[in-house]
Structure formats: C-alpha cells, structure tokens
Design a protein around this motif. Sequence first.
Motif, PDB file in Angstrom:
ATOM      1  N   THR A 255      45.851  45.758  36.273  1.00 13.94           N
ATOM      2  CA  THR A 255      44.703  44.872  36.460  1.00 13.94           C
ATOM      3  C   THR A 255      43.454  45.495  35.843  1.00 13.94           C
ATOM      4  O   THR A 255      43.438  46.673  35.475  1.00 13.94           O
ATOM      5  N   ALA A 256      42.408  44.679  35.745  1.00 15.24           N
ATOM      6  CA  ALA A 256      41.129  45.167  35.216  1.00 15.24           C
ATOM      7  C   ALA A 256      40.520  46.162  36.195  1.00 15.24           C
ATOM      8  O   ALA A 256      40.628  45.996  37.406  1.00 15.24           O
ATOM      9  N   PRO A 257      39.855  47.202  35.702  1.00 11.97           N
ATOM     10  CA  PRO A 257      39.322  48.245  36.583  1.00 11.97           C
ATOM     11  C   PRO A 257      38.103  47.816  37.374  1.00 11.97           C
ATOM     12  O   PRO A 257      37.806  48.401  38.416  1.00 11.97           O
ATOM     13  N   ASP A 258      37.369  46.817  36.915  1.00 11.34           N
ATOM     14  CA  ASP A 258      36.151  46.382  37.583  1.00 11.34           C
ATOM     15  C   ASP A 258      36.370  45.040  38.260  1.00 11.34           C
ATOM     16  O   ASP A 258      37.315  44.319  37.953  1.00 11.34           O
ATOM     17  N   SER A 259      35.469  44.701  39.170  1.00 17.55           N
ATOM     18  CA  SER A 259      35.558  43.419  39.862  1.00 17.55           C
ATOM     19  C   SER A 259      34.399  42.501  39.498  1.00 17.55           C
ATOM     20  O   SER A 259      34.196  41.465  40.124  1.00 17.55           O
ATOM     21  N   ALA A 260      33.621  42.876  38.490  1.00 18.65           N
ATOM     22  CA  ALA A 260      32.460  42.083  38.089  1.00 18.65           C
ATOM     23  C   ALA A 260      32.676  41.513  36.697  1.00 18.65           C
ATOM     24  O   ALA A 260      33.583  41.920  35.962  1.00 18.65           O
ATOM     25  N   GLY A 261      31.816  40.559  36.326  1.00 19.97           N
ATOM     26  CA  GLY A 261      31.865  40.003  34.987  1.00 19.97           C
ATOM     27  C   GLY A 261      33.190  39.338  34.687  1.00 19.97           C
ATOM     28  O   GLY A 261      33.835  38.731  35.551  1.00 19.97           O
ATOM     29  N   LEU A 262      33.640  39.446  33.447  1.00 25.00           N
ATOM     30  CA  LEU A 262      34.882  38.815  33.023  1.00 25.00           C
ATOM     31  C   LEU A 262      36.098  39.435  33.700  1.00 25.00           C
ATOM     32  O   LEU A 262      37.135  38.780  33.860  1.00 25.00           O
ATOM     33  N   SER A 263      35.982  40.687  34.127  1.00 24.93           N
ATOM     34  CA  SER A 263      37.087  41.333  34.847  1.00 24.93           C
ATOM     35  C   SER A 263      37.439  40.579  36.120  1.00 24.93           C
ATOM     36  O   SER A 263      38.609  40.526  36.518  1.00 24.93           O
ATOM     37  N   GLU A 264      36.441  40.005  36.776  1.00 21.78           N
ATOM     38  CA  GLU A 264      36.705  39.215  37.983  1.00 21.78           C
ATOM     39  C   GLU A 264      37.605  38.031  37.659  1.00 21.78           C
ATOM     40  O   GLU A 264      38.531  37.701  38.412  1.00 21.78           O
ATOM     41  N   ALA A 265      37.353  37.378  36.534  1.00 22.60           N
ATOM     42  CA  ALA A 265      38.178  36.243  36.121  1.00 22.60           C
ATOM     43  C   ALA A 265      39.592  36.695  35.773  1.00 22.60           C
ATOM     44  O   ALA A 265      40.571  36.034  36.140  1.00 22.60           O
ATOM     45  N   ILE A 266      39.719  37.798  35.060  1.00 25.25           N
ATOM     46  CA  ILE A 266      41.041  38.301  34.677  1.00 25.25           C
ATOM     47  C   ILE A 266      41.863  38.614  35.917  1.00 25.25           C
ATOM     48  O   ILE A 266      43.026  38.215  36.041  1.00 25.25           O
ATOM     49  N   ASN A 267      41.284  39.328  36.866  1.00 26.72           N
ATOM     50  CA  ASN A 267      42.017  39.702  38.076  1.00 26.72           C
ATOM     51  C   ASN A 267      42.332  38.492  38.943  1.00 26.72           C
ATOM     52  O   ASN A 267      43.369  38.462  39.632  1.00 26.72           O
ATOM     53  N   ASP A 268      41.462  37.481  38.935  1.00 27.34           N
ATOM     54  CA  ASP A 268      41.760  36.243  39.658  1.00 27.34           C
ATOM     55  C   ASP A 268      43.008  35.584  39.089  1.00 27.34           C
ATOM     56  O   ASP A 268      43.906  35.165  39.837  1.00 27.34           O
ATOM     57  N   ARG A 269      43.094  35.477  37.757  1.00 25.88           N
ATOM     58  CA  ARG A 269      44.262  34.849  37.138  1.00 25.88           C
ATOM     59  C   ARG A 269      45.524  35.653  37.417  1.00 25.88           C
ATOM     60  O   ARG A 269      46.585  35.091  37.706  1.00 25.88           O
ATOM     61  N   LEU A 270      45.422  36.972  37.334  1.00 27.54           N
ATOM     62  CA  LEU A 270      46.590  37.814  37.562  1.00 27.54           C
ATOM     63  C   LEU A 270      47.092  37.721  39.002  1.00 27.54           C
ATOM     64  O   LEU A 270      48.282  37.685  39.260  1.00 27.54           O
ATOM     65  N   ALA A 271      46.152  37.702  39.949  1.00 32.70           N
ATOM     66  CA  ALA A 271      46.544  37.627  41.356  1.00 32.70           C
ATOM     67  C   ALA A 271      47.292  36.328  41.646  1.00 32.70           C
ATOM     68  O   ALA A 271      48.311  36.316  42.352  1.00 32.70           O
TER      69      ALA A 271
END
Length: 355
Positions: free
Chosen positions: A333-349
């Motif tokens: 997963t993306a290392p951060d929870s802010a910015g575009l990383s939040e969107a990436i981790n949302d899709r992955l989850a």
Amino acid sequence: FACANFPKPSFSPREVFLCLEMAVFTQSISPNAEGIRAAVALLKAGQCVAVPSETVYGLAANALDAVACRRIFEIKGRPLIDPLIVHCADLASALHYASFSPQAKALAAAFWPGPLTLVLPKTNLIPDLVTAGLPSVALRVPSRQVFRDLLSALPFPLAAPSANPFGYVSPTRAEHVLQTLSGRLPAVIDDGPCQHGVESTIVDLRVPSAPRLLRPGPISRQAIEAILKTKLPSALPPHLEQTAAQPAPGLLLTHYSPRTKLILHPEGMLKSAELAQTDKVARVYWRRPTEPIQDEATFWLSEDGNEVSAAAKLFDLLQVLDRGQYTALHLETAPDSAGLSEAINDRLARAAAKR
C-alpha cells in the motif's frame, strides 16, 4: 437497433452505417471529428459508448433518458442501489440539474473542469433511476478534451460510471473495456491511457453546512478543505447499509476487485513477508526494489515512490496481473494517508475486501 432507436434522418448515411455496424460488435473508434460524430449518433439513438475521461474510461449514455441509462446497469450488471455520476459540459449546464450552494459553486470554480464530483440536491430533469431513487445527484465536469468535445456536441449530459463489469477493476485503457465488455456495447473511443488512473474525488454537499468526503481521489482532501475553510469528516462509515441506495458510487465495501486474491502489505514490508507456498504468486512493491530483479513475478507501482505515477499505473497493472494465472497478488500500500495516497489505499482496501 430497434426501429425506434434509429438516428434521425439529419445524420449522414455514413453515420447511420457506423451505428448499424457497431451494434453487432464493439468497435474501437478514433477520438477525431469523425469518431465524435459516430459517438454522438449512437448516444442520440439511446445507445451506450465507452468514453475516456481524465480518471478512467466511462460507460456513457444520455443522463436524461431512463431507458438509455438502464442499459448501463444491464451492461455492467450494476445494482440499482448504486447511482451514476452525471457529466456536464460546464458549470452553466450543471446548474440545470442540481441546486448549487455557495460552497458548491466555490468548489466548481476551483476544480472544474476536473476530477471532482459534487453530490447535490437534484432537479426533476434527472431520472430517479440515475440517482438510486434519492433526491440528490452526483455531478462533475470532466477535463479530458475528447469527453468535452462529445458533451459540447450533445444536447444532454452523460451518465458515465466506469466501463467495466460491476465491482471489477476500473478500466484506464480502451483495451481494458474491450477485454471485459466486448460485444455488450457498440463502441469505445480509444484515446489512450487515462491521466489520473483513479476515479474522481466525491464530496457530499447535500447539507452545505456539513460537507463530507465520500470518496478520495485526485483532488485531495486538503485542497478541498482549503476552499471550504473547514475540515472534511472521513468518508461514510464502513457499517453503512450495503443493500440501501447509496448517495454516490464507490462506497460499497467490496469494489475495484480483481478475480485473483489480493493481499495487502504496508509499504516496505512485502520483502520480509512470509508468503504462502502457492504455485504462482505475484509481488507488487510500492517502489522499484534497489536490489537486482531476478523474479519474473516481481512488479512495482512506481520507480521512486511517486504517488501520481503509482495511481496512473495501479488499475492497469491489476488488469494485467489478473490475466496472468497467478494464485495470489501481494501488493504494498501507499506509505502515506494524505493526498493521492489516500485514494490509492481506499481503492486497494475495497479491492482486497473479502467477498
């Protein structure tokens, strides 16, 4: 087509021929003037066309025509509780279909055209089928030029969810559409890969004094908060009733899912993870490993951890790996929870959620 669905006689014989030809199989058409005319003819005839946006490819139909929009649900196998996003040519057009608060107008001025969807009280012009029966509608103005050209040539807005079977990985290339929906729709406009690679940010403004982030996306939470001058609560809680009408798409717990089992690891932890001894496992790192790559089943989302390039590559890579006969996909997963990383981790989850 059924007789009632033939284009009006004002279209050229060439355009009518294209409509008839495309009804038999899914044809890839160019994003040029001729291709736009062909797509316009199909959409005016009540058909669906896959269209590239700056986020993902969308399955578009006349948003004011409930019969045309029902075809979207049928093609995708999408439940009627999941509403559609309505795409407009500009803010002036969007004002016909929803009630805009000052907060909504401020966000539209800041981010339209672009990957931001606003959920607002709807007008009676939007069929209830499009909104899952709710008195609100999800609206946005896309920035992709071919999509804008199409909207400018039409007298109606376009409802356009992702052009894929419901719940599957979103398409970011025309070939993804053809691989999963070929034969179910007449045409896809092939304009190459999508810029962002993840779906639009969705902000709920049904209650202007209580905005909420429903789905993270390319427009960050922080950028929206800067315009609204208030903190956005997190997306709707995971215990939201999954069989009830949803206020916006992308909120179901399981979504964006490859058929192959997907297992997530925090960034930096995949290398040391003890993986099950299966026949064929793919490993997807957040950034390119520093040591030499000797395993053909090793992949990465970015060269240097850049979240923009990772987001653009995410769905494309998942589509490729899902056809690779792997028994499991292990992905960081993306290392951060802010910015575009939040969107990436949302899709992955959601993609990895148990079904």
